[in-house]
Design an enzyme around this catalytic site. Structure first.
Site, PDB file in Angstrom:
ATOM      1  N   ARG A 187     130.384  46.899  71.032  1.00 46.59           N
ATOM      2  CA  ARG A 187     129.337  47.760  70.491  1.00 46.59           C
ATOM      3  C   ARG A 187     128.491  48.353  71.612  1.00 46.59           C
ATOM      4  O   ARG A 187     128.145  47.650  72.580  1.00 46.59           O
ATOM      5  CB  ARG A 187     128.402  46.964  69.574  1.00 46.59           C
TER       6      ARG A 187
ATOM      7  N   GLU B 222     126.283  57.492  69.349  1.00 44.27           N
ATOM      8  CA  GLU B 222     127.619  58.075  69.143  1.00 44.27           C
ATOM      9  C   GLU B 222     127.506  59.214  68.146  1.00 44.27           C
ATOM     10  O   GLU B 222     126.800  59.056  67.132  1.00 44.27           O
ATOM     11  CB  GLU B 222     128.585  57.006  68.630  1.00 44.27           C
TER      12      GLU B 222
ATOM     13  N   HIS C 261     135.166  55.654  71.196  1.00 47.07           N
ATOM     14  CA  HIS C 261     135.209  54.626  70.128  1.00 47.07           C
ATOM     15  C   HIS C 261     136.574  54.630  69.423  1.00 47.07           C
ATOM     16  O   HIS C 261     136.682  54.878  68.220  1.00 47.07           O
ATOM     17  CB  HIS C 261     134.083  54.846  69.109  1.00 47.07           C
TER      18      HIS C 261
HETATM   19  N1  LIG Z   1     135.635  49.419  69.398  1.00 49.97           N
HETATM   20  C1  LIG Z   1     136.061  49.281  68.183  1.00 49.97           C
HETATM   21  O1  LIG Z   1     136.570  50.209  67.591  1.00 49.97           O
HETATM   22  C2  LIG Z   1     135.941  47.971  67.499  1.00 49.97           C
HETATM   23  C3  LIG Z   1     134.892  47.159  67.790  1.00 49.97           C
HETATM   24  N2  LIG Z   1     134.763  45.955  67.141  1.00 49.97           N
HETATM   25  C4  LIG Z   1     133.626  45.118  67.514  1.00 49.97           C
HETATM   26  O2  LIG Z   1     134.095  44.014  68.267  1.00 49.97           O
HETATM   27  C5  LIG Z   1     133.169  42.961  68.181  1.00 49.97           C
HETATM   28  C6  LIG Z   1     133.883  41.637  67.979  1.00 49.97           C
HETATM   29  O3  LIG Z   1     134.580  41.637  66.770  1.00 49.97           O
HETATM   30  P1  LIG Z   1     135.270  40.304  66.212  1.00 49.97           P
HETATM   31  O4  LIG Z   1     135.947  39.582  67.311  1.00 49.97           O
HETATM   32  O5  LIG Z   1     136.058  40.688  65.027  1.00 49.97           O
HETATM   33  O6  LIG Z   1     133.986  39.498  65.776  1.00 49.97           O
HETATM   34  P2  LIG Z   1     133.872  37.926  65.536  1.00 49.97           P
HETATM   35  O7  LIG Z   1     132.702  37.759  64.638  1.00 49.97           O
HETATM   36  O8  LIG Z   1     135.165  37.346  65.136  1.00 49.97           O
HETATM   37  O9  LIG Z   1     133.507  37.365  66.979  1.00 49.97           O
HETATM   38  C7  LIG Z   1     132.275  37.585  67.589  1.00 49.97           C
HETATM   39  C8  LIG Z   1     132.017  36.405  68.497  1.00 49.97           C
HETATM   40  O10 LIG Z   1     130.811  36.668  69.205  1.00 49.97           O
HETATM   41  C9  LIG Z   1     130.157  35.431  69.354  1.00 49.97           C
HETATM   42  N3  LIG Z   1     128.754  35.605  69.661  1.00 49.97           N
HETATM   43  C10 LIG Z   1     127.729  35.913  68.815  1.00 49.97           C
HETATM   44  N4  LIG Z   1     126.569  35.931  69.492  1.00 49.97           N
HETATM   45  C11 LIG Z   1     126.861  35.630  70.782  1.00 49.97           C
HETATM   46  C12 LIG Z   1     126.084  35.493  71.963  1.00 49.97           C
HETATM   47  N5  LIG Z   1     124.757  35.674  71.931  1.00 49.97           N
HETATM   48  N6  LIG Z   1     126.700  35.184  73.110  1.00 49.97           N
HETATM   49  C13 LIG Z   1     128.047  35.014  73.152  1.00 49.97           C
HETATM   50  N7  LIG Z   1     128.848  35.107  72.050  1.00 49.97           N
HETATM   51  C14 LIG Z   1     128.252  35.420  70.890  1.00 49.97           C
HETATM   52  C15 LIG Z   1     130.375  34.735  68.020  1.00 49.97           C
HETATM   53  O11 LIG Z   1     130.194  33.334  68.149  1.00 49.97           O
HETATM   54  C16 LIG Z   1     131.818  35.098  67.738  1.00 49.97           C
HETATM   55  O12 LIG Z   1     132.692  34.099  68.192  1.00 49.97           O
HETATM   56  C17 LIG Z   1     132.210  43.353  67.074  1.00 49.97           C
HETATM   57  O13 LIG Z   1     131.033  43.871  67.646  1.00 49.97           O
HETATM   58  C18 LIG Z   1     132.930  44.468  66.360  1.00 49.97           C
HETATM   59  O14 LIG Z   1     132.042  45.324  65.721  1.00 49.97           O
HETATM   60  C19 LIG Z   1     135.690  45.518  66.253  1.00 49.97           C
HETATM   61  C20 LIG Z   1     136.757  46.302  65.942  1.00 49.97           C
HETATM   62  C21 LIG Z   1     136.958  47.609  66.524  1.00 49.97           C
HETATM   63  O1  LIG Z   2     136.137  52.544  62.119  1.00 49.78           O
HETATM   64  C1  LIG Z   2     136.065  52.655  63.336  1.00 49.78           C
HETATM   65  O2  LIG Z   2     136.697  53.434  63.990  1.00 49.78           O
HETATM   66  C2  LIG Z   2     135.147  51.701  64.073  1.00 49.78           C
HETATM   67  C3  LIG Z   2     135.772  50.381  64.223  1.00 49.78           C
HETATM   68  C4  LIG Z   2     134.782  49.411  64.672  1.00 49.78           C
HETATM   69  O3  LIG Z   2     134.047  49.624  65.592  1.00 49.78           O
HETATM   70  C5  LIG Z   2     134.656  48.154  63.917  1.00 49.78           C
HETATM   71  O4  LIG Z   2     135.456  47.912  63.024  1.00 49.78           O
HETATM   72  O5  LIG Z   2     133.738  47.386  64.239  1.00 49.78           O
END
Ligand SMILES: NC(=O)C1=CN([C@@H]2O[C@H](COP(=O)(O)OP(=O)(O)OC[C@H]3O[C@@H](n4cnc5c(N)ncnc54)[C@H](O)[C@@H]3O)[C@@H](O)[C@H]2O)C=CC1
Ligand SMILES: O=C(O)CCC(=O)C(=O)O
Length: 529
Positions: free
Chosen positions: A232, A261, A279
């Site tokens: 993010r 964004e 993104h």
């Molecule tokens: N660029 C993109 O298009 C995408 C971005 N994302 C983003 O990726 C990120 C991770 O997604 P997931 O792995 O599915 O989430 P998740 O919820 O499975 O994992 C997040 C991890 O961060 C940890 N966490 C929370 N606070 C923390 C802190 N202060 N210090 C260290 N670790 C901490 C949690 O314990 C958890 O293990 C999210 O922000 C999500 O929105 C997800 C999909 C696509």
């Molecule tokens: O829908 C998208 O392209 C954004 C994906 C993403 O950042 C998320 O799933 O957290």
């Protein structure tokens, strides 16, 4: 009959509309355009978004019919979950739809940085054949620091282990057993920052994580380190990143997400040692299809009034097959319960007795509360805000389970304590192969009568002729009795008479019944609608 309206506020995979099916009116809007969004959301039942639409408190307040906000992806930082919960709106996401895609893009950024692929490609296309300038580094035996070892962090671990790297992770919410299972060394944030050759961030955006990688963090990193953010915008302080890149405090960065964004002209875009993507983490055919289909299924369930496994603001989770038929039953019992109350409720016990007591029956508590409040408040009551309504009214709610039950396989009971010191209760069960919903107890009286849309509860002093009097008054008013059960209290001569009738009983008719038989209780329970 008008169809429920589903608003698609962003471009979603065509599979989304296919999975929604023909039962909805589909509308489109540009969710990033605020005035369009606020106008379009006003009369829809569901909204589907990606990350560009801000579904905040203002948008939720403008959406008078909204029942579900569906985020076709993982991150929910563009949805005000608290405001949605207050308004009884379910929020769902597609938590695993795009994690593989996001993990693969992260690996792509790491390799792009290690081997300068985008810069070398751009140079060659511009007519420059430069080999030594783009000498890179191997991943083999390098230390990769993962901040946030959740779903995506774990997938990246598995993929980078194939490169024979050493994975370090910082995540205060992950146990050392989980880290050991993944073959990861859990370290402090400082250790990770100081030792890693590549630092990749995979946390949610929360008040705790915003700006976590700022000037101080960059000072701790090796000059040869690369930083990657496919999570993010805002987790990395963008001004500090620019300084670190420009000053050579780090070797480079791969960034997919930005504070604002879309952004096309940030200062660090001009630097050679940065790889940026707009993104794109979830932008694959597969991820979009999975996200679209997943949220379409959730929307279908939510608009059918069912609990949704991927709802983030409902504690129901996946409902066991044997528990499921109890949900509409206990919701009706909740409405009967409310009709029986004559003072404010201070305590509600939702009792689940019988074979299903060993299962996860939290959904039954939610459904009971939904029923209790349906005829009490003017706002929409859902599985989402029913517990909030109980809390706001200071009602203590307990879910009690026991496998012991006398006469039926399962009995669901709502027992309440009222502010005047009295107690009320209503119990129900499902019987036979057709799973007929029946009331089997009211305020301690045993009955067994199928639930119908119109019920009448009478409590009076037992004496001959009362049933005839009641039947006569109802008949005079054209109300047909479908079923009747009379139950005598064990400890006296009070009697409960439970009737099912074919049409609603007007209050004036109920008042005549009450007067004619001198009933201490004469209530109608209308379960229509
Ligand atoms: N660029 C993109 O298009 C995408 C971005 N994302 C983003 O990726 C990120 C991770 O997604 P997931 O792995 O599915 O989430 P998740 O919820 O499975 O994992 C997040 C991890 O961060 C940890 N966490 C929370 N606070 C923390 C802190 N202060 N210090 C260290 N670790 C901490 C949690 O314990 C958890 O293990 C999210 O922000 C999500 O929105 C997800 C999909 C696509
Ligand atoms: O829908 C998208 O392209 C954004 C994906 C993403 O950042 C998320 O799933 O957290």
């Amino acid at each position: 009959m008008t169809k429920p309206v589903v608003l698609l506020a962003e471009e979603l995979s065509p599979a989304t509309i296919e999975a929604l099916g023909p039962d909805f009116e589909i509308r489109h809007t540009d969710g990033a355009d605020r005035s369009q969004l606020l106008a379009a959301i006003a009369d829809v039942d569901a909204i589907l978004v990606r990350s560009a639409t801000q579904v905040d408190a203002e948008a939720i307040a403008a959406a008078k019919k909204l029942k579900v906000i569906a985020r076709a992806g993982v991150g929910l930082d563009n949805v005000d979950i608290k405001a949605a919960t207050q308004a009884g709106v379910m929020v769902v996401n597609a938590p695993t739809s795009n994690i593989v895609s996001a993990a693969e893009l992260t690996v792509g950024h790491i390799l792009s940085l290690a081997r300068h692929i985008p810069a070398a490609s751009a140079a060659l296309k511009a007519g420059e054949w430069k080999r030594s300038k783009y000498t890179g580094t191997e991943l083999y035996e390098k230390k990769i620091g993962i901040i946030g070892l959740g779903r995506i962090g774990a997938l990246i671990t598995a993929r980078l282990q194939a490169f024979e790297t050493q994975i370090l992770a910082y995540d205060p919410y992950v146990t050392s057993a989980r880290a050991a299972q993944l073959g990861v060394q859990l370290v402090s944030l400082d250790e990770l920052l100081e030792q890693s050759d590549f630092i990749t961030i995979h946390m949610p955006k929360t008040p705790e994580t915003v700006g976590m990688i700022g000037p101080e963090a960059f000072r701790k990193m090796k000059n040869s380190a690369y930083v990657i953010n496919v999570a993010r915008g805002g987790l990395i302080d963008e001004a500090a990143l620019f300084d670190a890149l420009q000053s050579g405090a780090i070797a480079g960065a791969g960034i997919d997400v930005f504070v604002k964004e879309p952004s096309t002209d940030l200062p660090f875009f001009g630097l050679d040692n940065v790889v940026v993507t707009p993104h794109l983490g979830a932008s694959t055919e597969e991820a979009q299809e999975k996200a679209g289909v997943s949220v379409a299924k959730s929307v279908r369930l939510a608009l059918a009034g069912e609990l949704v496994p991927d709802a983030v603001n409902v504690a129901g989770g996946v409902i066991d097959r044997e528990v499921r038929p109890g949900i509409p039953l206990i919701e009706k019992l909740g409405r009967v319960f409310t009709a029986l109350t004559h003072a404010s409720v201070t305590q509600i016990d939702v009792e689940v007795a019988g074979e299903i007591a060993g299962k996860d029956v939290k959904a039954l508590e939610l459904a009971a509360l939904k029923g209790v409040f349906t005829d009490v408040v003017s706002e929409q009551v859902s599985y989402v805000n029913a517990p909030v309504l109980a809390e706001q009214r200071g009602i203590n709610v307990r879910l009690i389970t026991t496998e012991e039950v006398a006469d039926y396989r399962n009995v669901l009971t709502l027992r309440g304590a009222l502010s005047d010191g009295s107690q009320i209760s209503v119990a129900g069960t499902l019987t036979g192969p057709k799973q007929i919903e029946k009331i089997v107890g009211v305020n301690g009286y045993d009955v067994e009568i199928p639930i119908s849309e119109h019920l009448v509860v009478l409590i009076y002093q037992d004496r001959p002729g009362v049933v005839g009097t009641v039947g006569g008054i109802l008949a005079e008013n054209g109300i047909n009795i479908a079923g009747m059960q009379v139950s005598r209290a064990q400890d006296g001569n009070q009697v409960l008479c439970l009737l099912t009738v074919d049409s609603a009983v007007p209050q004036a008719v109920l008042d005549s019944v009450r007067e004619a038989i001198d009933a201490s209780t004469a209530r109608e329970v209308d379960l229509e609608g």
